[in-house]
Each structure stands twice: as structure tokens, then as C-alpha cells.
Scaffold this active site. Structure first.
Site, PDB file in Angstrom:
ATOM      1  N   ASP A  49      18.548 -16.354  42.822  1.00 15.12           N
ATOM      2  CA  ASP A  49      19.445 -15.347  42.242  1.00 15.12           C
ATOM      3  C   ASP A  49      19.790 -14.283  43.286  1.00 15.12           C
ATOM      4  O   ASP A  49      20.625 -13.408  43.039  1.00 15.12           O
ATOM      5  CB  ASP A  49      18.874 -14.740  40.951  1.00 15.12           C
ATOM      6  N   SER A  50      19.196 -14.386  44.479  1.00 14.83           N
ATOM      7  CA  SER A  50      19.629 -13.555  45.613  1.00 14.83           C
ATOM      8  C   SER A  50      21.113 -13.785  45.897  1.00 14.83           C
ATOM      9  O   SER A  50      21.751 -12.965  46.568  1.00 14.83           O
ATOM     10  CB  SER A  50      18.790 -13.875  46.862  1.00 14.83           C
ATOM     11  N   ASP A  88      17.059 -20.714  40.185  1.00 18.30           N
ATOM     12  CA  ASP A  88      16.474 -19.506  39.594  1.00 18.30           C
ATOM     13  C   ASP A  88      17.019 -19.256  38.203  1.00 18.30           C
ATOM     14  O   ASP A  88      18.227 -19.391  37.970  1.00 18.30           O
ATOM     15  CB  ASP A  88      16.834 -18.288  40.455  1.00 18.30           C
ATOM     16  N   LYS A 118      13.034 -21.847  38.506  1.00 18.39           N
ATOM     17  CA  LYS A 118      12.043 -20.839  38.920  1.00 18.39           C
ATOM     18  C   LYS A 118      12.207 -19.620  38.028  1.00 18.39           C
ATOM     19  O   LYS A 118      13.329 -19.231  37.707  1.00 18.39           O
ATOM     20  CB  LYS A 118      12.226 -20.451  40.388  1.00 18.39           C
ATOM     21  N   GLU A 120      10.438 -15.564  37.282  1.00 18.07           N
ATOM     22  CA  GLU A 120       9.577 -14.501  37.801  1.00 18.07           C
ATOM     23  C   GLU A 120       8.579 -14.065  36.735  1.00 18.07           C
ATOM     24  O   GLU A 120       8.906 -14.002  35.549  1.00 18.07           O
ATOM     25  CB  GLU A 120      10.433 -13.299  38.232  1.00 18.07           C
ATOM     26  N   GLU A 186       5.680 -13.346  46.800  1.00 17.38           N
ATOM     27  CA  GLU A 186       6.625 -12.516  47.563  1.00 17.38           C
ATOM     28  C   GLU A 186       6.030 -11.154  47.885  1.00 17.38           C
ATOM     29  O   GLU A 186       5.536 -10.445  47.004  1.00 17.38           O
ATOM     30  CB  GLU A 186       7.944 -12.335  46.788  1.00 17.38           C
TER      31      GLU A 186
HETATM   32  O1  KIV Z   1      16.327 -15.354  44.862  1.00 16.12           O
HETATM   33  C1  KIV Z   1      15.733 -15.752  45.880  1.00 16.12           C
HETATM   34  O2  KIV Z   1      16.330 -16.043  46.915  1.00 16.12           O
HETATM   35  C2  KIV Z   1      14.279 -15.859  45.809  1.00 16.12           C
HETATM   36  C3  KIV Z   1      13.527 -16.095  47.079  1.00 16.12           C
HETATM   37  C4  KIV Z   1      13.578 -14.870  47.909  1.00 16.12           C
HETATM   38  C5  KIV Z   1      12.142 -16.538  46.839  1.00 16.12           C
HETATM   39  O3  KIV Z   1      13.720 -15.745  44.757  1.00 16.12           O
END
Ligand code: KIV
Length: 281
Positions: A49-50, A88, A118, A120, A186
Site C-alpha cells: 500500500d506504499s 496489501d 498482507k 498489519e 518493520e
Molecule cells: O507497503 C509496503 O510497501 C510495505 C513494505 C514496506 C513492507 O508494507
């Protein structure tokens, strides 16, 4: 393609099998061309989600939507043959409870073709992780600094120092016991990350954590020097592509302004001699 040259796509059990083995190489990707490049070298491609901050200019990951993740997940799927694709779950798409998480994770998997999601959170997400994995959805967990909780943490701070270490350790143990096939650590203090990697039975994927983790991940645009809004200590820059792109765009702009581009090689039909020399108006 003959059977011998067929590429086998990695699965969550393959990643579990790498615990204490050859380090698992992971990078993010959000587009088809980047996914193609990353797939040649990596075991896991994370559609993180970055993407919201890196490609969409958002100030944090909180504004990322399910539709954005699905759009980028589909693009990445088109570029990947070998790596395991993990997408994510964005903020607000899973925290209400296991049913909401299942509904949205199933949509991500069905529409993108990814093999895992993924999410959190540690102890608080254990029940949800158990629910997902028990119903056919492999889950990668993410503990330590969880960027979707930036407002609770009050910034992107190192986690697990002093008394806080126990909380993070318990989070990692909880997601492992709940059935996560791996866990991202992280920005976790190095000694604690090392301890967690030794203690839990699933692969740990470090980002600003420890070389003792079972694998490492970085945001690809960070390590290529293409995203400079933040420059965390844990990012090793393997290239400065942002600078090179800037120089290339500046050279193009100069050429256009000076009428050096397009040249004779870039147009169709004969160009008058005077123009070739650059003297004709
Ligand atoms: O969103 C992302 O890119 C991440 C990584 C930094 C692990 O969660």
C-alpha cells in the site's frame, strides 16, 4: 514451451520452507514493467500500500483504497511468472473483523490472481489471520512499525526498544500461532528482531530490522533512488535513478527548445539539407 523450461510459481508453503534457509528476497512492485524486472530476481513481489505514497503522491498509506490495490495487483500479476505475489490489504478493509477481512481478501485474490494478502497488526489481528488461513487465504502478517497506525504511534518511530520489546515479541508469536505463513518486521530494534527470528517458526521478513531475518524487503522505488520524499536509514540506495531521470528530461527539454529534437532520424521522409544542419527556420 517444453516441460523442462516451464517456470514454477512460488507458493506460500515454499516460503515457509525457507525458514532458516537461503534468504528470501522480496521487493515491492506496482506496475507491469517493474514487476517483470523484480520477478527476475526476487522470491516475493509485494504490491504494497506504499503505492499510495510512491505513485499517487498521498501523504500516508491511509488514503489507499481496495480498488487501487486491485488495479495495481492486476498490473503486477501480468508481469510476474515465478515470484509469489502478495497484495496489501489497505487501511479500513479488514480491521472490523474476520468476515470483513475475508470478503475483501477474497475479492483481492479473485480479481488480481495473487496468492496471498498482507495485513498489519499483531495480537489484535490473530483471530482474523486464523479465520483467513482456515478458509483458503494465505496471510502474511506485519508487526513492529505498522504504517497504517502512524497516528497512534505519533510518527514512523523505531519499535521494540526497552519495555516495548515484549509487546512486539508477543505480536510476532501471536501471528505465527494464528497461521500466518510469514511476518514482516518493520523498523524493529535489531536485537529484538534477531530474537524474534530465532524464536518463531515462520519466516521473518525484515525492513529496517536485522540481517538475521529469514528475508528482506524494500520499497523498490526507494532502493532505486526514484522516491525521495522520505529517506529512511534502513534504505540502501542501489542506484540514483531519480537523478538520472531528471538529467534525461532536462536534456530532452533543451533539445526541444533548441530545435535539436526531432533530428533527421526521428522523422519520416527526406529532410532539406539546410534543416539537417540546423540552420533553416
Ligand atoms: O507497503 C509496503 O510497501 C510495505 C513494505 C514496506 C513492507 O508494507
Amino acid at each position: 514451451m517444453s516441460a523442462s523450461t516451464e517456470i514454477r510459481t512460488l507458493t506460500p508453503p515454499d516460503i515457509v520452507g525457507r525458514k532458516n534457509g537461503t534468504p528470501i528476497v522480496c521487493l515491492t512492485a506496482y506496475t507491469t514493467p517493474m514487476a517483470r524486472l523484480v520477478d527476475r530476481h526476487c522470491d516475493v513481489v509485494l504490491v504494497g500500500d506504499s503505492v499510495g505514497m510512491v505513485l499517487h503522491g498521498l501523504p500516508s498509506t491511509l488514503g489507499v483504497t481496495l480498488d487501487m490495490m486491485i488495479l495495481h495487483g492486476k498490473a503486477v500479476r501480468r508481469g510476474v511468472e515465478r515470484a509469489l505475489i502478495v497484495v496489501d490489504m489497505p487501511f479500513g478493509s479488514y480491521e472490523e473483523g474476520p468476515e470483513q477481512a475475508f470478503r475483501n481478501a477474497a475479492r483481492i485474490m479473485a480479481e488480481t490472481g495473487c496468492a496471498a494478502v498482507k495485513l498489519e497488526g499483531g495480537k489484535t489481528m490473530a483471530e482474523t489471520i486464523r479465520f483467513l488461513t482456515g478458509r483458503g487465504i494465505p496471510a502474511m502478517a506485519h508487526v513492529g512499525l505498522t504504517p497504517q497506525s502512524v497516528n497512534v504511534f505519533g510518527g514512523y518511530k523505531v519499535q521494540g526498544r526497552g519495555h516495548d520489546a515484549d509487546r512486539i515479541l508477543q505480536d510476532a508469536v501471536a501471528v505465527a500461532e494464528a497461521g500466518a505463513f510469514s511476518v514482516v518486521l518493520e523498523k524493529v530494534a535489531e536485537p529484538l528482531a534477531r530474537r524474534i527470528a530465532k524464536k518463531i517458526g515462520i519466516p521473518t521478513i525484515g525492513i529496517g530490522a536485522s540481517a538475521a531475518c529469514d528475508g528482506q524487503i524494500l520499497v523498490v522505488d526507494d532502493m532505486l533512488g526514484m522516491f525521495s520524499a522520505f529517506r529512511p536509514k534502513f534504505v540502501k540506495r542501489y542506484a540514483e535513478l531519480g537523478d538520472r531521470m531528471d538529467a534525461a528530461i532536462a536534456a530532452y527539454a533543451d533539445d526541444v527548445r533548441e530545435r535539436r529534437f526531432p533530428g533527421p532520424d526521428h522523422v519520416f521522409g527526406d529532410v532539406p539539407k539546410a534543416v539537417k544542419g540546423g540552420t533553416a527556420a
